[in-house]
Scaffold this motif. Structure first.
Motif, PDB file in Angstrom:
ATOM      1  N   THR A   1       0.833  -1.215   0.000  1.00  0.00           N
ATOM      2  CA  THR A   1       0.000   0.000   0.000  1.00  0.00           C
ATOM      3  C   THR A   1       0.864   1.260   0.000  1.00  0.00           C
ATOM      4  O   THR A   1       0.332   2.366  -0.058  1.00  0.00           O
ATOM      5  CB  THR A   1      -0.932   0.032   1.227  1.00  0.00           C
ATOM      6  OG1 THR A   1      -0.131  -0.016   2.414  1.00  0.00           O
ATOM      7  CG2 THR A   1      -1.903  -1.144   1.216  1.00  0.00           C
TER       8      THR A   1
ATOM      9  N   ARG B   1       3.472   4.310  -0.983  1.00  0.00           N
ATOM     10  CA  ARG B   1       3.594   5.228  -2.108  1.00  0.00           C
ATOM     11  C   ARG B   1       4.774   4.885  -3.009  1.00  0.00           C
ATOM     12  O   ARG B   1       4.668   4.970  -4.237  1.00  0.00           O
ATOM     13  CB  ARG B   1       3.744   6.654  -1.558  1.00  0.00           C
ATOM     14  CG  ARG B   1       3.726   7.727  -2.613  1.00  0.00           C
ATOM     15  CD  ARG B   1       2.307   8.010  -3.065  1.00  0.00           C
ATOM     16  NE  ARG B   1       2.113   7.501  -4.400  1.00  0.00           N
ATOM     17  CZ  ARG B   1       0.927   7.276  -4.964  1.00  0.00           C
ATOM     18  NH1 ARG B   1      -0.178   7.504  -4.306  1.00  0.00           N
ATOM     19  NH2 ARG B   1       0.816   6.808  -6.167  1.00  0.00           N
TER      20      ARG B   1
ATOM     21  N   ASP C   1      -4.192   4.973  -9.920  1.00  0.00           N
ATOM     22  CA  ASP C   1      -3.672   5.577  -8.699  1.00  0.00           C
ATOM     23  C   ASP C   1      -4.804   6.142  -7.841  1.00  0.00           C
ATOM     24  O   ASP C   1      -5.065   7.338  -7.826  1.00  0.00           O
ATOM     25  CB  ASP C   1      -2.664   6.669  -9.037  1.00  0.00           C
ATOM     26  CG  ASP C   1      -1.833   7.063  -7.840  1.00  0.00           C
ATOM     27  OD1 ASP C   1      -2.062   6.528  -6.736  1.00  0.00           O
ATOM     28  OD2 ASP C   1      -0.937   7.898  -8.024  1.00  0.00           O
ATOM     29  N   SER C   2      -5.450   5.244  -7.107  1.00  0.00           N
ATOM     30  CA  SER C   2      -6.555   5.641  -6.235  1.00  0.00           C
ATOM     31  C   SER C   2      -6.255   5.230  -4.793  1.00  0.00           C
ATOM     32  O   SER C   2      -5.410   4.369  -4.544  1.00  0.00           O
ATOM     33  CB  SER C   2      -7.869   4.995  -6.700  1.00  0.00           C
ATOM     34  OG  SER C   2      -7.810   3.595  -6.519  1.00  0.00           O
ATOM     35  N   GLU C   3      -6.949   5.837  -3.893  1.00  0.00           N
ATOM     36  CA  GLU C   3      -6.743   5.604  -2.455  1.00  0.00           C
ATOM     37  C   GLU C   3      -6.947   4.138  -2.067  1.00  0.00           C
ATOM     38  O   GLU C   3      -6.254   3.615  -1.202  1.00  0.00           O
ATOM     39  CB  GLU C   3      -7.722   6.486  -1.670  1.00  0.00           C
ATOM     40  CG  GLU C   3      -7.533   6.442  -0.180  1.00  0.00           C
ATOM     41  CD  GLU C   3      -6.311   7.215   0.280  1.00  0.00           C
ATOM     42  OE1 GLU C   3      -5.788   6.898   1.366  1.00  0.00           O
ATOM     43  OE2 GLU C   3      -5.871   8.115  -0.444  1.00  0.00           O
ATOM     44  N   ASN C   4      -7.887   3.475  -2.712  1.00  0.00           N
ATOM     45  CA  ASN C   4      -8.302   2.132  -2.302  1.00  0.00           C
ATOM     46  C   ASN C   4      -7.623   1.020  -3.114  1.00  0.00           C
ATOM     47  O   ASN C   4      -8.072  -0.105  -3.107  1.00  0.00           O
ATOM     48  CB  ASN C   4      -9.829   2.006  -2.428  1.00  0.00           C
ATOM     49  CG  ASN C   4     -10.355   0.756  -1.761  1.00  0.00           C
ATOM     50  OD1 ASN C   4      -9.863   0.344  -0.717  1.00  0.00           O
ATOM     51  ND2 ASN C   4     -11.331   0.135  -2.374  1.00  0.00           N
TER      52      ASN C   4
ATOM     53  N   LYS D   1       3.801   2.091  -5.410  1.00  0.00           N
ATOM     54  CA  LYS D   1       2.839   2.589  -6.391  1.00  0.00           C
ATOM     55  C   LYS D   1       3.499   3.520  -7.411  1.00  0.00           C
ATOM     56  O   LYS D   1       3.168   3.481  -8.598  1.00  0.00           O
ATOM     57  CB  LYS D   1       1.693   3.309  -5.682  1.00  0.00           C
ATOM     58  CG  LYS D   1       0.812   2.374  -4.871  1.00  0.00           C
ATOM     59  CD  LYS D   1      -0.278   3.138  -4.143  1.00  0.00           C
ATOM     60  CE  LYS D   1      -1.191   2.194  -3.387  1.00  0.00           C
ATOM     61  NZ  LYS D   1      -2.328   2.906  -2.765  1.00  0.00           N
TER      62      LYS D   1
END
Length: 168
Positions: free
Chosen positions: A107, A109, A136-139, A112
């Motif tokens: 999870t 950064r 690139d989303s929060e979930n 990602k």
């Protein structure tokens, strides 16, 4: 029939000689971008979902919404199997790998930031920036699968004829 049975023509039982070799594995992983991600549900049942993957530095990388059953399963029990075939590619014959591995759900950064552009570049080469932005989303999580071993493989190009009883 005289002499030794010919694999793929006279015999289709002992397929050990039709396993994918390292060259064939490299070809398959370079050509394919989809796999079946197999996992164990909370109730102990095997399940699978078709997913896109990136093969990078001898490791498989995938992504999913964090609340999906397969993402939750990988976080709960890291034992997974990826089944990759040459379906939909230009590779000849029927080829497949079933790769057992350990999944790690990321999870952070940093993961990602490198993964989304690399993944989007492989899956959406005409507009990777748009795809990376969508992912690139929060979930969303990134799932890393470190291979343990190839459990099963098959390469019909190592069989005589078409591997289904036909002759050359």
């Amino acid at each position: 029939m005289t002499g030794k049975p010919v694999l793929g023509v006279d015999d289709n039982e002992d397929l050990r000689s039709a396993r994918v070799d390292p060259r064939g594995m490299r070809e398959l992983l370079a050509a394919q971008t989809e796999c079946t991600f197999s996992f164990i549900t909370e109730k102990g049942w095997p399940a699978g979902v078709v997913m896109s993957f990136l093969y990078h530095n001898d490791t498989f990388w995938l992504t999913a919404a964090a609340d999906r059953a397969h993402a939750r399963a990988a976080a709960r029990d890291p034992r997974v199997t990826l089944v990759i075939s040459n379906a939909g590619t230009a590779l000849p014959g029927r080829r497949m790998l079933a790769v057992r591995g350990w999944a790690t759900v990321h999870t952070d950064r940093a993961t990602k930031d490198w993964f989304y552009p690399a993944f989007a570049g492989r899956l959406a080469p005409d507009d990777p920036a748009s795809f990376a932005r969508l992912l690139d989303s929060e979930n969303r999580v990134v799932i890393e699968v470190e291979p343990v071993r190839v459990a099963v493989s098959h390469d019909s190009t190592k069989m005589a004829g078409d591997g289904r009883g036909g002759r050359l």
